[in-house]
Design an enzyme around this catalytic site. Sequence first.
Site, PDB file in Angstrom:
ATOM      1  N   TYR A 117      -4.135  -2.801  -3.732  1.00 23.74           N
ATOM      2  CA  TYR A 117      -3.160  -3.451  -2.849  1.00 23.74           C
ATOM      3  C   TYR A 117      -3.669  -3.653  -1.423  1.00 23.74           C
ATOM      4  O   TYR A 117      -2.875  -3.926  -0.528  1.00 23.74           O
ATOM      5  CB  TYR A 117      -1.895  -2.577  -2.710  1.00 23.74           C
ATOM      6  N   TYR A 151       1.567   7.823  -5.718  1.00 21.17           N
ATOM      7  CA  TYR A 151       0.730   6.773  -6.329  1.00 21.17           C
ATOM      8  C   TYR A 151      -0.761   6.995  -6.057  1.00 21.17           C
ATOM      9  O   TYR A 151      -1.522   6.030  -5.916  1.00 21.17           O
ATOM     10  CB  TYR A 151       1.186   5.382  -5.865  1.00 21.17           C
ATOM     11  N   CYS A 178     -18.625   2.852  -8.470  1.00 20.24           N
ATOM     12  CA  CYS A 178     -19.501   1.692  -8.551  1.00 20.24           C
ATOM     13  C   CYS A 178     -18.728   0.384  -8.583  1.00 20.24           C
ATOM     14  O   CYS A 178     -18.639  -0.295  -9.613  1.00 20.24           O
ATOM     15  CB  CYS A 178     -20.408   1.819  -9.763  1.00 20.24           C
TER      16      CYS A 178
HETATM   17  C1  PLP Z   1       8.993   2.472  -9.100  1.00 18.39           C
HETATM   18  C2  PLP Z   1      10.441   2.626  -9.282  1.00 18.39           C
HETATM   19  C3  PLP Z   1      11.170   3.451  -8.415  1.00 18.39           C
HETATM   20  C4  PLP Z   1      10.543   4.155  -7.236  1.00 18.39           C
HETATM   21  O1  PLP Z   1      10.071   3.280  -6.291  1.00 18.39           O
HETATM   22  P1  PLP Z   1       9.532   3.835  -4.874  1.00 18.39           P
HETATM   23  O2  PLP Z   1       9.096   2.628  -4.163  1.00 18.39           O
HETATM   24  O3  PLP Z   1       8.417   4.767  -5.182  1.00 18.39           O
HETATM   25  O4  PLP Z   1      10.668   4.526  -4.211  1.00 18.39           O
HETATM   26  C5  PLP Z   1      12.517   3.608  -8.668  1.00 18.39           C
HETATM   27  N1  PLP Z   1      13.126   2.992  -9.711  1.00 18.39           N
HETATM   28  C6  PLP Z   1      12.448   2.199 -10.552  1.00 18.39           C
HETATM   29  C7  PLP Z   1      13.179   1.558 -11.671  1.00 18.39           C
HETATM   30  C8  PLP Z   1      11.094   1.980 -10.371  1.00 18.39           C
HETATM   31  O5  PLP Z   1      10.444   1.181 -11.208  1.00 18.39           O
END
Ligand code: PLP
Length: 446
Positions: free
Chosen positions: A339, A395, A366
Amino acid sequence: MPNSTNQFIRPLTTKINEKGNLDIGGCDLTELADKYGTPLYVIDEHTLRSICKDYKKAFSKYEKINMLYASKALCTIATSKIISDEGFGFDVVSGGEIYTVYKAGVDMRNVLFNGNNKSVDEINLALDLEVGRISVDNFFELSLLNVLAQSKNKTVDILLRVTPGIECHTHEYIQTGNLDSKFGFDLTQTDRAVDLIVNAYKNLNLKGIHAHIGSQIFETKVYEDEADILICELVRLNNKYGLNLNEINLGGGLGVKYTENDTPPSTFEIAEVIINAINKSIEKYKIKPPIIYIEPGRSIISTAGVTLYTLGTSKQVPNGKKYFAVDGGMADNARPAMYQAEYTAVIANKPDAKASQNVTIAGRFCESGDILIKSILLPEIDEGDILCVFNTGAYNYSMASNYNRVEKSAMVLVNNSQSDIIVYRESLDDLISHDAVPDRLRDNVE
Ligand SMILES: *Cc1c(COP(=O)(O)O)cnc(C)c1O
């Protein structure tokens, strides 16, 4: 309004100790690097508990709030236990996450299983362990879930995942709530879905609707719009089908402060906007207060985590950049490569030293794209210095890979000057433990 932990770059307990080293949770980071090796994920328990408490407090003005932590940001048994202790349920997206929170002793009634292509095995696991809700994503899954529930003689409480058509001003790779999304039912398809549930799928019990509009969100207005759209849709479905749906899941998405340029709102601001929007809708539609779910992931765990690396080789491009390489990179933190995510860092063994050069921190993997930090001001660097990268709780480990056949890093939890391993570093034997060799190739293999 008070600040909340997601508005800080560093864990709350970060300080410079009497030895002049960076210190988190009362632990000297250079000592942690020594004891556990690098790369090392470090999670500060106080910061993690603090943001959980911020969320609890922020939403305490609304009685029917149900907080779920989105496990995909970081899912380990120890962190799940802490987050569960703080009164959160869990949003999970795989059999692996279901199993982890189960092993952490989480009350499975507070777990919501979510995802756009759940497998039969995963759904069966969710049914056997009796997770509280399943968020159904599409028509195929409605029918599959009904068949699997029927074969176990069970009725499942479900939410319908919908795409409310809201765009967030965030990185385009991580938008999920706009109309062209792989997730959920378009609002023009919900009637058919509800029709099927009410009239055909006897083992499904619809409780409400669910959306998630993006990630690393800094605006509050999108949550207001989302709450309004979802309640409007809930009321419409209740009226049309004579139902009593009363659950709205607003998803997650609240942002964190990776660099000084990031200005996320606090959990208190988000809570106020959401609660006001809900209360307005309650009046507008003359309904009883719905149960509201929120599912923060990143904003719960990101700031609590840092990653320690050892600095190794360097390279000066003639008339160009100065690169310093660390012993990790895209396999332990995929976000910069995926990202173009930005991070801040300091040298843990000389946090006070004056920044004297603009450098690029390169990963060891690499790929030319394996650059951890494109441009950062740091002091003079010696080989063996320990780099502490902030805001890596979310993440990072959860997206880690074994690229280049490198062992995944360890994770320690720090609190009150104590450090404990919560994820062991992989060994070379761990790396080959799932390899198999057909008999016909066995001649020269040990
Ligand atoms: C990824 C996700 C979240 C969490 O998102 P954040 O940006 O980490 O707070 C919550 N609900 C669903 C359905 C998701 O896919």
